[in-house]
Design an enzyme around this catalytic site. Sequence first.
Site, PDB file in Angstrom:
ATOM      1  N   CYS A 114      -1.880 -34.458   4.344  1.00 46.77           N
ATOM      2  CA  CYS A 114      -1.172 -35.715   4.634  1.00 46.77           C
ATOM      3  C   CYS A 114      -1.897 -36.574   5.661  1.00 46.77           C
ATOM      4  O   CYS A 114      -1.580 -37.752   5.826  1.00 46.77           O
ATOM      5  CB  CYS A 114       0.235 -35.415   5.117  1.00 46.77           C
ATOM      6  SG  CYS A 114       1.125 -34.297   4.039  1.00 46.77           S
ATOM      7  N   HIS A 241       3.036 -41.581   8.593  1.00 54.51           N
ATOM      8  CA  HIS A 241       3.138 -40.763   7.387  1.00 54.51           C
ATOM      9  C   HIS A 241       4.620 -40.544   7.114  1.00 54.51           C
ATOM     10  O   HIS A 241       5.378 -40.134   8.006  1.00 54.51           O
ATOM     11  CB  HIS A 241       2.408 -39.434   7.610  1.00 54.51           C
ATOM     12  CG  HIS A 241       2.727 -38.404   6.573  1.00 54.51           C
ATOM     13  ND1 HIS A 241       2.789 -38.701   5.225  1.00 54.51           N
ATOM     14  CD2 HIS A 241       3.026 -37.081   6.680  1.00 54.51           C
ATOM     15  CE1 HIS A 241       3.103 -37.607   4.558  1.00 54.51           C
ATOM     16  NE2 HIS A 241       3.259 -36.620   5.409  1.00 54.51           N
ATOM     17  N   ASN A 271       7.852 -37.997   0.276  1.00 56.61           N
ATOM     18  CA  ASN A 271       6.603 -37.655   0.962  1.00 56.61           C
ATOM     19  C   ASN A 271       5.479 -37.585  -0.084  1.00 56.61           C
ATOM     20  O   ASN A 271       5.473 -36.695  -0.922  1.00 56.61           O
ATOM     21  CB  ASN A 271       6.797 -36.304   1.663  1.00 56.61           C
ATOM     22  CG  ASN A 271       5.545 -35.839   2.395  1.00 56.61           C
ATOM     23  OD1 ASN A 271       4.456 -36.351   2.160  1.00 56.61           O
ATOM     24  ND2 ASN A 271       5.707 -34.862   3.263  1.00 56.61           N
TER      25      ASN A 271
HETATM   26  O1  UT7 Z   1       3.959 -33.882   4.874  1.00 63.05           O
HETATM   27  C1  UT7 Z   1       3.800 -32.597   5.354  1.00 63.05           C
HETATM   28  C2  UT7 Z   1       4.561 -32.440   6.593  1.00 63.05           C
HETATM   29  N1  UT7 Z   1       5.832 -31.850   6.284  1.00 63.05           N
HETATM   30  C3  UT7 Z   1       6.876 -32.115   7.037  1.00 63.05           C
HETATM   31  O2  UT7 Z   1       6.807 -32.927   7.924  1.00 63.05           O
HETATM   32  C4  UT7 Z   1       8.146 -31.350   6.817  1.00 63.05           C
HETATM   33  C5  UT7 Z   1       8.803 -31.042   8.148  1.00 63.05           C
HETATM   34  N2  UT7 Z   1      10.060 -30.347   7.991  1.00 63.05           N
HETATM   35  C6  UT7 Z   1      11.181 -30.955   7.520  1.00 63.05           C
HETATM   36  O3  UT7 Z   1      11.141 -32.130   7.170  1.00 63.05           O
HETATM   37  C7  UT7 Z   1      12.476 -30.185   7.518  1.00 63.05           C
HETATM   38  O4  UT7 Z   1      12.265 -28.946   8.152  1.00 63.05           O
HETATM   39  C8  UT7 Z   1      13.049 -29.951   6.103  1.00 63.05           C
HETATM   40  C9  UT7 Z   1      13.569 -31.264   5.537  1.00 63.05           C
HETATM   41  C10 UT7 Z   1      12.004 -29.355   5.186  1.00 63.05           C
HETATM   42  C11 UT7 Z   1      14.238 -29.006   6.178  1.00 63.05           C
HETATM   43  O5  UT7 Z   1      15.222 -29.545   7.039  1.00 63.05           O
HETATM   44  P1  UT7 Z   1      15.826 -28.652   8.214  1.00 63.05           P
HETATM   45  O6  UT7 Z   1      16.824 -29.481   8.897  1.00 63.05           O
HETATM   46  O7  UT7 Z   1      14.696 -28.116   9.031  1.00 63.05           O
HETATM   47  O8  UT7 Z   1      16.556 -27.523   7.408  1.00 63.05           O
HETATM   48  P2  UT7 Z   1      16.370 -25.927   7.550  1.00 63.05           P
HETATM   49  O9  UT7 Z   1      15.115 -25.488   6.909  1.00 63.05           O
HETATM   50  O10 UT7 Z   1      16.639 -25.546   8.962  1.00 63.05           O
HETATM   51  O11 UT7 Z   1      17.565 -25.414   6.686  1.00 63.05           O
HETATM   52  C12 UT7 Z   1      18.949 -25.604   7.095  1.00 63.05           C
HETATM   53  C13 UT7 Z   1      19.851 -25.129   5.978  1.00 63.05           C
HETATM   54  C14 UT7 Z   1      19.475 -23.747   5.435  1.00 63.05           C
HETATM   55  O12 UT7 Z   1      20.674 -23.075   5.089  1.00 63.05           O
HETATM   56  P3  UT7 Z   1      21.320 -21.988   6.083  1.00 63.05           P
HETATM   57  O13 UT7 Z   1      20.266 -20.935   6.278  1.00 63.05           O
HETATM   58  O14 UT7 Z   1      21.645 -22.737   7.346  1.00 63.05           O
HETATM   59  O15 UT7 Z   1      22.516 -21.522   5.325  1.00 63.05           O
HETATM   60  C15 UT7 Z   1      18.713 -24.042   4.178  1.00 63.05           C
HETATM   61  O16 UT7 Z   1      18.798 -23.011   3.226  1.00 63.05           O
HETATM   62  O17 UT7 Z   1      19.747 -26.010   4.870  1.00 63.05           O
HETATM   63  C16 UT7 Z   1      19.451 -25.268   3.684  1.00 63.05           C
HETATM   64  N3  UT7 Z   1      18.663 -26.112   2.812  1.00 63.05           N
HETATM   65  C17 UT7 Z   1      19.217 -26.974   1.944  1.00 63.05           C
HETATM   66  N4  UT7 Z   1      20.505 -27.242   1.664  1.00 63.05           N
HETATM   67  C18 UT7 Z   1      20.738 -28.182   0.731  1.00 63.05           C
HETATM   68  C19 UT7 Z   1      17.308 -26.221   2.739  1.00 63.05           C
HETATM   69  N5  UT7 Z   1      16.985 -27.133   1.813  1.00 63.05           N
HETATM   70  C20 UT7 Z   1      18.142 -27.603   1.303  1.00 63.05           C
HETATM   71  C21 UT7 Z   1      18.471 -28.550   0.330  1.00 63.05           C
HETATM   72  N6  UT7 Z   1      19.759 -28.811   0.088  1.00 63.05           N
HETATM   73  N7  UT7 Z   1      17.523 -29.238  -0.336  1.00 63.05           N
END
Ligand code: UT7
Length: 315
Positions: A114, A241, A271
Amino acid sequence: MNGLKLLATGSALPSQVVTNDDLARMVDTSDEWITSRTGISARRRCAPGESHTGLCLAAARQALERAGVGPEEIGVCLVATLTADQLSPATACTLQQELGMGEDTVCFDLNAACSGFVYALHTAQCLLAAAPRKYGLILGAEVLSRFLDYTDRSTCILFGDGAGAAVVEWREEYPSLHAVLGCRGSQAIHVPGVAVGAPSHVRMEGQAVFRFAAETVPACIVQVLDKAGLGTQDVDRFVFHQANQRIIDLAVRKLKLPPEKCTGNIASTGNTSAASVPLLLDELVRTGALGPGQRALCVGFGAGLTWGGALLQLR
Ligand code: UT7
């Protein structure tokens, strides 16, 4: 000084629009979750018959035409990507042939994920200093949909396809990009190669990458401005980005940036990795949000883990 100015931009997005509701029919997610956690409402996806090369050609032709620069005037052609149609020949070599650039044009693809477009801008600035012709054609392009696991809700909701292009000109009297590039080797975002034999899917430790971005993005902006001897008030647009609106909002708050100078297009593109910065640049230029003589501070970050910032002035 020895630097670059941006002459024109171009872009190409594939025809298929994939909304959050479309994804909610495939994995356990919702429009509410995706919008509130990322800022993404929809993303584009290549349909059968559309390709990475096709998007690159369309974006490049548009940028060249808007710049009033012929392909034979290009000295360096770089394509930042990690999802080219094939490993070899490089997409940049295909562009050389299809667009009719000279055989002495320096053409290659570059993988800094990215951050790739910012890496490519800096690389072009270095190479153009020694090139016989002083125009550069720089692209960021991805077809990430080919590398998504549509059963993994933590990644498939994030990424989209597209290509952005920029025509730049190098001159001794033009301002340097004052680029700041970095790398912290890590597998936190991993796309296995084809040699592994299994389908190649993006895997990501979302929270670790989020923390990395929250730390490096504001630091990178400060370092670029320090190098340039400028302050945030001297920048007309911050071109982030488009990975997650919450990451951008954190940087805006931390550096007290005017939010109106930091608007993006993540809601409609998702993204798009290396394509994200040039796609947004193109949108800003097309809509008049970024005009002649103005400065854009471009910041990329992502797999590698890599980051990069550069100050790009418009002609
Ligand atoms: O371009 C490359 C650079 N990449 C990035 O910048 C990505 C950086 N990271 C992020 O943008 C975020 O970490 C994500 C958007 C990928 C995830 O968001 P988050 O707020 O960090 O969520 P999390 O991984 O902490 O997950 C929280 C909860 C989990 O459930 P439990 O364990 O709390 O029950 C996940 O299983 O959300 C769940 N979850 C979802 N729920 C509904 C993860 N993905 C989804 C989804 N829909 N799509």
